[in-house]
Design an enzyme around this catalytic site. Structure first.
Site, PDB file in Angstrom:
ATOM      1  N   ALA A  73      21.645  24.718  75.416  1.00  0.00           N
ATOM      2  CA  ALA A  73      20.193  24.883  75.364  1.00  0.00           C
ATOM      3  C   ALA A  73      19.822  26.194  74.680  1.00  0.00           C
ATOM      4  CB  ALA A  73      19.616  24.866  76.781  1.00  0.00           C
ATOM      5  N   TYR A 140      16.105  35.224  66.594  1.00  0.00           N
ATOM      6  CA  TYR A 140      16.950  34.133  67.079  1.00  0.00           C
ATOM      7  C   TYR A 140      18.424  34.539  67.026  1.00  0.00           C
ATOM      8  CZ  TYR A 140      19.562  29.759  67.061  1.00  0.00           C
ATOM      9  OH  TYR A 140      20.489  28.774  67.328  1.00  0.00           O
ATOM     10  N   LYS A 144      20.994  35.214  70.266  1.00  0.00           N
ATOM     11  CA  LYS A 144      22.228  34.478  70.483  1.00  0.00           C
ATOM     12  C   LYS A 144      23.432  35.418  70.531  1.00  0.00           C
ATOM     13  CE  LYS A 144      22.435  30.591  70.880  1.00  0.00           C
ATOM     14  NZ  LYS A 144      22.389  29.797  72.123  1.00  0.00           N
TER      15      LYS A 144
END
Length: 167
Positions: A73, A140, A144
């Protein structure tokens, strides 16, 4: 083996769930929002959000025997304007931390889906390899990469194997 797949209703998640079922594992899919369109027979689906610790605690109570967490997810921006620091950090980083804090003590291993975006944009024709240093160009990618680091630290402290996949 009982496997929790976050993001199990997504493109990769659906295929992974099918493979896990064929290998005769017990599968729990954590999904956010409405029920997945393609629901596999024999899979326990639980609606919860990785940013909501209370719903993760309910998941842990209902499925206290999970062996492996496969964390697919993520909040992935579709447009440049969606790549906000707060949104990426809340879902991709804090969601990962929440999963480890609530479920980690009982797990046998964690598989974390990261992204090749942690490397940034290629500056030459050289291929990316294990020696390439991360240089994320976006919130992003940074979120991560931060999630990877938290997984590694958590795994080391808990003596828990962690695999990080940079798709």
């Amino acid at each position: 083996m009982k496997v929790l797949v976050t993001g199990g209703s997504g493109f990769l998640g659906q295929r992974l769930v099918q493979e896990l079922l064929q290998a005769e594992h017990v599968v729990v899919v954590l999904h956010r929002g409405r029920r997945p369109n393609m629901m596999a027979r024999g899979v326990a689906y639980m609606r919860a959000d990785v940013t909501d610790v209370a719903s993760l605690r309910i998941l842990q109570q209902q499925h206290s025997d999970i062996d492996v967490l496969v964390h697919l997810a993520a909040l992935v921006p579709r447009l440049k304007e969606e790549d906000t620091a707060l949104g990426m950090a809340e879902t991709n980083l804090m969601g990962t931390v929440n999963l480890m804090e609530v479920l980690g003590a009982r797990l046998d291993r964690i598989v974390y889906a990261s992204t090749a975006e942690v490397y940034g944009l290629p500056t030459s024709a050289k291929l990316i390899d294990e020696m390439t240093l991360p240089a994320p160009p976006s919130n992003y990618g940074a979120s991560k990469l931060a999630g990877e680091l938290f997984c590694r630290v958590y795994g080391e402290k808990a003596n828990l194997p962690v695999a990080i996949l940079r798709f």
